[in-house]
Design an enzyme around this catalytic site. Structure first.
Site, PDB file in Angstrom:
ATOM      1  N   HIS A  70       0.825  -1.205   0.000  1.00 33.96           N
ATOM      2  CA  HIS A  70       0.000   0.000   0.000  1.00 33.96           C
ATOM      3  C   HIS A  70       0.862   1.259   0.000  1.00 33.96           C
ATOM      4  O   HIS A  70       0.482   2.272  -0.593  1.00 33.96           O
ATOM      5  CB  HIS A  70      -0.941  -0.003   1.206  1.00 33.96           C
ATOM      6  N   ASP A  71       1.991   1.204   0.656  1.00 30.97           N
ATOM      7  CA  ASP A  71       2.889   2.357   0.657  1.00 30.97           C
ATOM      8  C   ASP A  71       3.419   2.620  -0.749  1.00 30.97           C
ATOM      9  O   ASP A  71       3.376   3.753  -1.243  1.00 30.97           O
ATOM     10  CB  ASP A  71       4.056   2.115   1.623  1.00 30.97           C
ATOM     11  N   HIS A 192      -0.989 -13.302  -1.339  1.00 31.87           N
ATOM     12  CA  HIS A 192      -2.175 -13.769  -0.620  1.00 31.87           C
ATOM     13  C   HIS A 192      -1.996 -15.177  -0.090  1.00 31.87           C
ATOM     14  O   HIS A 192      -2.926 -15.752   0.468  1.00 31.87           O
ATOM     15  CB  HIS A 192      -3.400 -13.698  -1.537  1.00 31.87           C
ATOM     16  N   THR A 193      -0.813 -15.716  -0.269  1.00 35.77           N
ATOM     17  CA  THR A 193      -0.506 -17.000   0.339  1.00 35.77           C
ATOM     18  C   THR A 193      -0.507 -16.900   1.860  1.00 35.77           C
ATOM     19  O   THR A 193      -0.597 -17.912   2.548  1.00 35.77           O
ATOM     20  CB  THR A 193       0.863 -17.523  -0.154  1.00 35.77           C
ATOM     21  N   ASP A 244      -5.563 -17.941   1.601  1.00 32.10           N
ATOM     22  CA  ASP A 244      -4.997 -19.201   1.120  1.00 32.10           C
ATOM     23  C   ASP A 244      -5.625 -20.326   1.936  1.00 32.10           C
ATOM     24  O   ASP A 244      -5.247 -20.570   3.084  1.00 32.10           O
ATOM     25  CB  ASP A 244      -3.478 -19.199   1.289  1.00 32.10           C
TER      26      ASP A 244
END
Length: 328
Positions: A70-71, A192-193, A244
């Site tokens: 996000h940064d 997203h793991t 996950d």
């Protein structure tokens, strides 16, 4: 890696540090071991603080990874996401649910006692992400450092974050604007793991996909039953679902296998395999010769996140070194 893709995050090609990587990748010089003479213990201080935090709360590993993403996607990797206050970048809807701020601030306090005004908050975020990934059994990669901190932070700057409902074409455009490729998108989405998302982000997909009054037909039927038991219609939209399935704290390509089998929770995750332009990248990580002759997801992820960590960085006389990460 919340509200924007990210409750969520994205992915990888091999790169050479210092090479100009795209229109949005900074030409400033970062280098591995940047603090070797000015603050030799900097990386070990970051590592020990992250270890303590993640051991106390394993979910913080995904939080730190998402924080870095996000940064970098708003104004570049300059720690602008850390600034607190009304209308600061972190207050944007797309950044809701971000975590790990205290870990970064605690690390900064320690470093200010040892090496005042030397180590940037932006570098702490990048290093903490590497250590969080390694603690989750992911790759332990070198992080080029030398970033300086941004001098502005506005929620309005976060209006174009990737979203969990974005199509693959939209995601590719948003990544391309940062100098990141389609393969980078796939590999970084593999972050997203580890981590979870809220029922809020998958509610329509379970009960009113495309306004059809039913579920997304691409969801594996067994997984649909599982998701609906965690996120019942009219239930708590803040309940958490592992991104996950069965492995929310362990880094690996199991997430990509789940996506292939229709077991991806987010629509944007499922779309990666439904779209022909990204499916091939996912399939390349499976097969008898993968690991011997084929690509390595872990290696490609390390390359991609290092590449992302160079997006619009501030170096040299640009930016500043904050003494408190949450204040300009």
């Amino acid at each position: 890696m919340g509200a924007s893709r990210f409750g969520i995050i994205e992915l990888g090609v091999v790169i050479s540090i210092g090479l100009v990587l795209g229109s949005s990748l900074s030409e400033g010089s970062l280098e591995t071991g940047f603090y070797s003479s000015t603050c030799p213990t900097a990386e070990s201080v970051v590592r020990s603080t992250v270890q303590q935090s993640v051991h106390a709360d394993p979910s913080l590993a995904a939080g730190l990874l998402r924080l870095h993403y996000h940064d970098c996607f708003v104004q570049g990797c300059d720690a602008s996401i850390l600034i607190a206050g009304p209308n600061a970048e972190r207050t944007a809807p797309g950044h809701s649910g971000l975590r790990g701020f205290d870990v970064i601030e605690n690390t900064k306090k320690k470093l200010e006692k040892i090496c005042p005004r030397v180590v940037s908050c932006a570098d702490i975020v990048a290093l903490a992400t590497r250590d969080a990934v390694a603690l989750s059994n992911g790759p332990n990669y070198d992080v080029p450092t030398g970033r300086r901190d941004g001098t502005r932070s506005s929620a309005g700057d976060a209006s174009n974050m990737p979203e969990p409902t974005d199509s693959v074409d939209v995601l590719k455009r948003k990544f391309a604007a940062k100098g990141l490729s389609a393969s980078d998108l796939v590999v970084l989405n593999g972050a997203h793991t580890i981590g979870t998302t809220a029922c809020f982000f998958i509610e329509d997909r379970l009960y009113n996909f495309a306004a059809n009054g039913d579920a997304d037909p691409s969801i594996n039927p067994g997984y649909l039953t599982e998701l609906r038991s965690i996120c019942p219609k009219g239930g708590d939209v803040n309940a958490r679902v592992a991104l996950d399935r069965g492995s929310e704290f362990q880094f690996g390509n199991e997430f990509l296998e789940n996506v292939r089998e229709g077991n991806g929770a987010l629509q944007s995750d499922a779309s990666m395999y439904q779209d022909t332009s990204t499916r091939g990248y996912i399939d390349s990580y499976f097969g008898l010769l993968v690991g011997l002759l084929g690509p390595s997801f872990e290696s490609d992820f390390a390359d991609a996140i290092v590449k992302m960590g160079q997006v619009d960085v501030k170096t040299g006389s640009n930016g500043k070194i904050r003494t408190v990460c949450s204040a300009l």
